[in-house]
Design an enzyme around this catalytic site. Structure first.
Site, PDB file in Angstrom:
ATOM      1  N   LYS A  41      41.690  28.411  46.183  1.00  0.00           N
ATOM      2  CA  LYS A  41      42.900  28.187  46.999  1.00  0.00           C
ATOM      3  C   LYS A  41      42.703  28.814  48.377  1.00  0.00           C
ATOM      4  O   LYS A  41      43.339  29.820  48.709  1.00  0.00           O
ATOM      5  CB  LYS A  41      44.114  28.855  46.345  1.00  0.00           C
ATOM      6  CG  LYS A  41      44.537  28.300  44.999  1.00  0.00           C
ATOM      7  CD  LYS A  41      45.774  29.080  44.538  1.00  0.00           C
ATOM      8  CE  LYS A  41      46.209  28.724  43.155  1.00  0.00           C
ATOM      9  NZ  LYS A  41      47.220  29.676  42.633  1.00  0.00           N
ATOM     10  N   ARG A  95      52.415  29.382  32.264  1.00  0.00           N
ATOM     11  CA  ARG A  95      53.543  28.453  32.425  1.00  0.00           C
ATOM     12  C   ARG A  95      53.364  27.231  31.530  1.00  0.00           C
ATOM     13  O   ARG A  95      54.281  26.810  30.846  1.00  0.00           O
ATOM     14  CB  ARG A  95      53.639  27.980  33.888  1.00  0.00           C
ATOM     15  CG  ARG A  95      54.075  29.039  34.859  1.00  0.00           C
ATOM     16  CD  ARG A  95      53.934  28.588  36.290  1.00  0.00           C
ATOM     17  NE  ARG A  95      52.540  28.273  36.601  1.00  0.00           N
ATOM     18  CZ  ARG A  95      52.065  28.019  37.801  1.00  0.00           C
ATOM     19  NH1 ARG A  95      52.892  27.998  38.836  1.00  0.00           N
ATOM     20  NH2 ARG A  95      50.794  27.773  37.991  1.00  0.00           N
TER      21      ARG A  95
HETATM   22  O1  PNS Z   1      47.760  33.339  41.360  1.00  0.00           O
HETATM   23  P1  PNS Z   1      46.409  32.719  41.059  1.00  0.00           P
HETATM   24  O2  PNS Z   1      45.894  31.948  42.255  1.00  0.00           O
HETATM   25  O3  PNS Z   1      46.427  31.870  39.817  1.00  0.00           O
HETATM   26  O4  PNS Z   1      45.433  33.953  40.774  1.00  0.00           O
HETATM   27  C1  PNS Z   1      44.044  33.711  40.491  1.00  0.00           C
HETATM   28  C2  PNS Z   1      43.246  35.003  40.688  1.00  0.00           C
HETATM   29  C3  PNS Z   1      43.405  35.546  42.097  1.00  0.00           C
HETATM   30  C4  PNS Z   1      43.733  36.041  39.689  1.00  0.00           C
HETATM   31  C5  PNS Z   1      41.758  34.638  40.374  1.00  0.00           C
HETATM   32  O5  PNS Z   1      41.306  33.649  41.282  1.00  0.00           O
HETATM   33  C6  PNS Z   1      40.861  35.864  40.446  1.00  0.00           C
HETATM   34  O6  PNS Z   1      40.737  36.581  39.467  1.00  0.00           O
HETATM   35  N1  PNS Z   1      40.265  36.077  41.641  1.00  0.00           N
HETATM   36  C7  PNS Z   1      39.376  37.194  41.860  1.00  0.00           C
HETATM   37  C8  PNS Z   1      37.910  36.733  41.793  1.00  0.00           C
HETATM   38  C9  PNS Z   1      37.394  36.776  40.341  1.00  0.00           C
HETATM   39  O7  PNS Z   1      37.567  37.737  39.634  1.00  0.00           O
HETATM   40  N2  PNS Z   1      36.719  35.681  39.976  1.00  0.00           N
HETATM   41  C10 PNS Z   1      36.117  35.549  38.651  1.00  0.00           C
HETATM   42  C11 PNS Z   1      37.015  34.734  37.735  1.00  0.00           C
HETATM   43  S1  PNS Z   1      36.344  34.551  36.129  1.00  0.00           S
END
Ligand code: PNS
Length: 164
Positions: A41, A95
């Site tokens: 995003k 959700r």
């Molecule tokens: O509110 P969102 O966009 O659903 O949150 C997603 C989020 C930020 C929690 C996810 O993209 C994330 O964990 N980002 C940090 C990078 C990370 O840890 N990536 C590995 C995922 S397995």
């Protein structure tokens, strides 16, 4: 009592997010709501610093009476945020089935990568339609999102709309 990390984009935080924080506070000792980058995003509105400040105002009413909510921002991986902020595990709100597909893959990846467990909380059915993306879209065209976000978020959305 466990300390949990609640990571998300929070761009901006909405009432569905606050419901997850409230649920987590009923179950765990401390909740660290953490604004993070979601690489899928890239085109959000608020910077990480702005999201942190907006989060801090939004969670303020949830604090007190033994409830501990911290806010943080973190530029790296959720598992590194959990470690560096002292969280025992991650919580996520679900959700829909679509959320489950995405979250399950992340939860399993995070466990294999760093042995960090994830707990899911079912979102309040009255709030499952909420999405930060649609809130931004409505606000951008001057629509009313006051039923979707905490009152403290509205001036930030209005400012961002004026500056866009
Ligand atoms: O509110 P969102 O966009 O659903 O949150 C997603 C989020 C930020 C929690 C996810 O993209 C994330 O964990 N980002 C940090 C990078 C990370 O840890 N990536 C590995 C995922 S397995």
């Amino acid at each position: 009592m466990a300390t949990v990390l609640y990571p998300g984009s929070f761009d901006p935080v909405h009432l569905g997010h606050l419901d997850v924080v409230e649920q987590a506070l009923e179950l765990f000792g401390e909740v660290i709501v953490t604004a993070m980058h979601n690489p899928s995003k890239p085109s959000g509105w608020f910077s990480l610093d702005e999201r942190l400040a907006i989060l801090d105002e939004a969670v303020a009413p949830l604090r007190g009476e033994g409830r501990t909510v911290r806010v943080a921002s973190f530029g790296g991986l959720a598992v590194d945020a959990a470690r560096s902020l002292g969280a025992d595990f991650i919580v996520k709100g679900l959700r829909t089935g679509g959320d489950f597909e995405v979250e399950q893959q992340m939860a399993q990846t995070n466990y294999v990568a760093a042995a960090v467990r994830t707990v899911y909380l079912p979102c309040n059915p009255a709030l499952v339609y909420l999405s930060s993306r649609f809130i931004r879209e409505i606000a951008q065209y001057g629509g009313d999102v006051s039923a979707m976000v905490p009152p403290s978020v509205l001036p930030h959305l209005q400012r961002a709309t004026r500056e866009a």
